[in-house]
Design an enzyme around this catalytic site. Structure first.
Site, PDB file in Angstrom:
ATOM      1  N   PRO A 150       0.818  -1.206   0.000  1.00 62.01           N
ATOM      2  CA  PRO A 150       0.000   0.000   0.000  1.00 62.01           C
ATOM      3  C   PRO A 150       0.858   1.265   0.000  1.00 62.01           C
ATOM      4  CG  PRO A 150       0.215  -0.770   2.234  1.00 62.01           C
ATOM      5  CD  PRO A 150       0.996  -1.732   1.385  1.00 62.01           C
ATOM      6  N   TRP A 151       0.167   2.394  -0.171  1.00 67.54           N
ATOM      7  CA  TRP A 151       0.887   3.662  -0.230  1.00 67.54           C
ATOM      8  C   TRP A 151       1.194   4.241   1.140  1.00 67.54           C
ATOM      9  CZ3 TRP A 151      -2.256   6.928   2.325  1.00 67.54           C
ATOM     10  CH2 TRP A 151      -3.633   6.767   2.197  1.00 67.54           C
ATOM     11  N   LYS A 175       4.991  -5.482  -6.249  1.00 65.65           N
ATOM     12  CA  LYS A 175       4.454  -4.294  -6.918  1.00 65.65           C
ATOM     13  C   LYS A 175       4.053  -3.281  -5.854  1.00 65.65           C
ATOM     14  CE  LYS A 175       0.467  -2.892  -7.881  1.00 65.65           C
ATOM     15  NZ  LYS A 175       0.643  -1.431  -7.626  1.00 65.65           N
ATOM     16  N   PRO A 176       4.814  -2.203  -5.712  1.00 65.04           N
ATOM     17  CA  PRO A 176       4.414  -1.166  -4.757  1.00 65.04           C
ATOM     18  C   PRO A 176       3.267  -0.331  -5.309  1.00 65.04           C
ATOM     19  CG  PRO A 176       6.407  -0.505  -5.913  1.00 65.04           C
ATOM     20  CD  PRO A 176       6.077  -1.896  -6.385  1.00 65.04           C
ATOM     21  N   SER A 177       2.619   0.413  -4.424  1.00 68.03           N
ATOM     22  CA  SER A 177       1.577   1.329  -4.869  1.00 68.03           C
ATOM     23  C   SER A 177       2.127   2.284  -5.916  1.00 68.03           C
ATOM     24  CB  SER A 177       1.039   2.130  -3.676  1.00 68.03           C
ATOM     25  OG  SER A 177       0.258   3.219  -4.124  1.00 68.03           O
ATOM     26  N   GLU A 178       1.305   2.579  -6.906  1.00 65.65           N
ATOM     27  CA  GLU A 178       1.715   3.544  -7.934  1.00 65.65           C
ATOM     28  C   GLU A 178       1.910   4.945  -7.365  1.00 65.65           C
ATOM     29  OE1 GLU A 178      -2.850   3.237  -8.253  1.00 65.65           O
ATOM     30  OE2 GLU A 178      -1.133   1.983  -7.694  1.00 65.65           O
ATOM     31  N   SER A 228      -6.858  -1.826   0.476  1.00 65.05           N
ATOM     32  CA  SER A 228      -8.282  -1.617   0.749  1.00 65.05           C
ATOM     33  C   SER A 228      -9.058  -2.923   0.691  1.00 65.05           C
ATOM     34  CB  SER A 228      -8.867  -0.636  -0.267  1.00 65.05           C
ATOM     35  OG  SER A 228      -8.918  -1.238  -1.556  1.00 65.05           O
ATOM     36  N   ALA A 230     -11.829  -3.363  -0.991  1.00 65.52           N
ATOM     37  CA  ALA A 230     -12.212  -3.581  -2.388  1.00 65.52           C
ATOM     38  C   ALA A 230     -11.059  -4.186  -3.177  1.00 65.52           C
ATOM     39  CB  ALA A 230     -12.664  -2.267  -3.020  1.00 65.52           C
ATOM     40  N   GLU A 249      -4.146  -8.339   4.339  1.00 67.84           N
ATOM     41  CA  GLU A 249      -4.206  -7.396   5.463  1.00 67.84           C
ATOM     42  C   GLU A 249      -4.903  -6.154   4.928  1.00 67.84           C
ATOM     43  OE1 GLU A 249      -3.949  -4.462   7.666  1.00 67.84           O
ATOM     44  OE2 GLU A 249      -1.794  -4.379   7.259  1.00 67.84           O
ATOM     45  N   CYS A 283      -4.307   1.844   9.328  1.00 64.63           N
ATOM     46  CA  CYS A 283      -5.486   0.996   9.475  1.00 64.63           C
ATOM     47  C   CYS A 283      -5.774   0.606  10.918  1.00 64.63           C
ATOM     48  CB  CYS A 283      -5.365  -0.237   8.598  1.00 64.63           C
ATOM     49  SG  CYS A 283      -3.804  -1.114   8.780  1.00 64.63           S
ATOM     50  N   GLU A 379     -13.993   3.348   7.268  1.00 68.29           N
ATOM     51  CA  GLU A 379     -12.606   3.673   7.581  1.00 68.29           C
ATOM     52  C   GLU A 379     -12.275   5.018   6.922  1.00 68.29           C
ATOM     53  OE1 GLU A 379      -8.273   1.498   7.469  1.00 68.29           O
ATOM     54  OE2 GLU A 379      -9.577   1.264   5.725  1.00 68.29           O
TER      55      GLU A 379
END
Length: 476
Positions: A150-151, A175-178, A228, A230, A249, A283, A379
């Site tokens: 995540p970012w 793959k990290p967050s863009e 997230s 989703a 997670e 989170c 959240e």
């Protein structure tokens, strides 16, 4: 484009097939730091192929051999601390003092802890469970791990996935967050000065593109995702369609249950700090506070004073204690939730975007909310704190458990019987007593409900990247 911000595949910086079409921003200023390419499915396939080819050699090293290699990573990260800290502060908007002095040491410590995981795996005792047959049990690596981070914690989450997975013998494509790829790419670059080629690869891109290609690749044996709800659903479905394991997670909406017999000034101080850590983009943040009616006004007054005592500003400024939100999209989402608050809600402080080029939101305190309000059930992931009163243990527990999430929670009371009951009955994978957001690499994270499944961190987290084999040897 700097070489370090290319994909790294099979140990080498590797240009993606597209070029310069995604801006990576500094959220403190809204300015572009660098432009990077989105990886195509073919780019991802190349990275998976490299990891797949490297797996036999890496997995057949002894646990001690892998441990020796991986412990060098911690020293290498420390040697490059200034560079990595600068990248994360600029790209993720983390106040420099908080990241450098609190989060970065946990990153280094996490490497040292997880590097030893492969030497500490457990399974059932060997023995004669059937007449004339000896059973033994092996914990083995699964193969290629596809990791999506995540970012909000780019480096910390990358390390929490990379090192335990490699320690038990897997290889990886991450793959990290863009939004925040820079510190992860730099870390992988550092790691590839130590690791054999192909053991650790990084591809940049977004979820629907590079992320979907990674999770769909049949050579990926397990997918580890943090993000997230989703996004987690989409990743879990893709993994399940290939009958492959996933570790999720996901989001949280942590309740902090404060009884009148707690140390209210201390609770106000610690809950405000944990609610605002990483600008509330955490989170497990204590953003949803439930307080016994008789202590409501005292706690609210303490929280308000703490929130009004922060220093909002550029994350690179040593004096800053509250940085920006990560993007205009996330800021707009938080402002939308505030705008749609119910008529009974009262904003006691904050609630506005200050005049700034960055993505800032004033620390916000809201009372008067109902249990079914969007700000309670969602959240928020922003520097927003809600406070709701309750009248007794039964109501407090129902309110605390009354959302779809179950990542973490806390209970505050001087009554040890009460705290024991709440530790038992709160539906959350992590429960603090008279604390909130105490955390370190040894602390396993395990979500209930829509907060995910599977364990991260500690030895139990490393075990998620293994599979159990039962070997039965005849005595004849």
């Amino acid at each position: 484009m700097p070489t370090r911000f290319q994909n790294i595949v099979n140990g080498r910086p590797t240009p993606a097939r597209a070029s310069g079409d995604r801006a990576v921003l500094n959220p403190s200023t809204g300015e572009t730091i660098v432009e990077v390419a989105d990886s195509s499915p073919a780019d991802v396939a190349d990275a998976v192929a490299a990891a797949d080819a490297a797996f036999p050699g890496w997995s057949r090293l002894t646990p001690a051999g892998r441990h020796k290699v991986l412990t060098r990573l911690a020293d290498a990260l420390e040697d490059n601390a200034a560079d990595v800290v600068d990248l994360e502060v600029a790209n993720a908007g983390k106040p420099v003092s908080a990241f450098r002095d609190e989060e970065f040491p946990d990153c280094v410590d996490g490497i040292r802890l997880s590097a030893a995981a492969g030497r500490s795996l457990t399974a059932n005792a060997s023995g004669e469970y059937l007449d004339g047959v000896t059973s033994s049990f092996r914990r083995e690596p699964i193969g290629v791990v596809g990791a999506i981070t995540p970012w909000n914690y780019p480096l910390l989450q990358a390390i929490a996935k990379i090192v335990p997975a490699l320690a038990v013998g897997n290889t990886m494509v991450i793959k990290p967050s863009e939004l925040t790829p820079l510190s992860t790419v730099r870390f992988v670059e550092i790691a590839n000065e130590i690791l054999p080629p192909g053991v650790l690869n990084v591809v940049m891109g977004d979820g629907p593109g590079a992320g979907a290609a990674l999770t769909a690749d049949p050579r990926v044996g397990v997918v580890s995702f943090t993000g997230s709800v989703a996004g987690g659903r989409a990743v879990a479905v893709a993994a399940a369609q290939g009958l492959r394991k996933s570790v999720m997670e996901l989001g949280g909406n942590a309740p902090a249950v404060v009884f009148a017999d707690a140390d209210i000034p201390r609770a106000a101080r610690l809950l405000a700090a944990s609610a605002l850590f990483n600008t509330g983009q955490e989170c497990m943040a204590s953003s949803r506070i439930l307080v016994e009616e008789s202590a409501h006004d005292e706690l609210v007054a303490g929280l308000k004073a703490e929130l009004e005592n922060v220093r909002l500003g550029d994350a690179r400024d040593e004096a800053t204690t509250l940085g920006p939100m990560i993007s205009q999209k996330q800021l707009d989402r938080a402002l939308g939730l505030l705008d749609r608050r119910s008529g009974t809600a009262e904003v006691l402080t904050g609630g506005k975007r200050p005049e700034s080029d960055g993505f800032f939101l004033e620390p916000t305190l809201i009372t008067g909310l109902r249990q079914d309000d969007e700000l309670v059930q969602t959240e928020v992931f922003a520097p927003v704190v809600t406070v709701q009163p309750f009248r007794g243990e039964e109501q407090a527990l129902a309110m605390a458990n009354g959302t779809p999430y179950g990542l973490s929670a806390s209970v505050w009371s001087s009554d040890t019987g009460r705290t024991a009951r709440f530790a038992r009955d709160l539906r959350a994978g992590m429960v603090w007593v008279n604390e909130h957001l105490l955390f370190g690499p040894d602390c396993a994270v395990n979500g209930f409900g829509e907060s995910g499944f599977g364990i991260e961190n500690g030895l139990m987290g490393a075990t998620e990247f293994t599979r159990l084999k039962h070997v039965l040897t005849s005595h004849h």
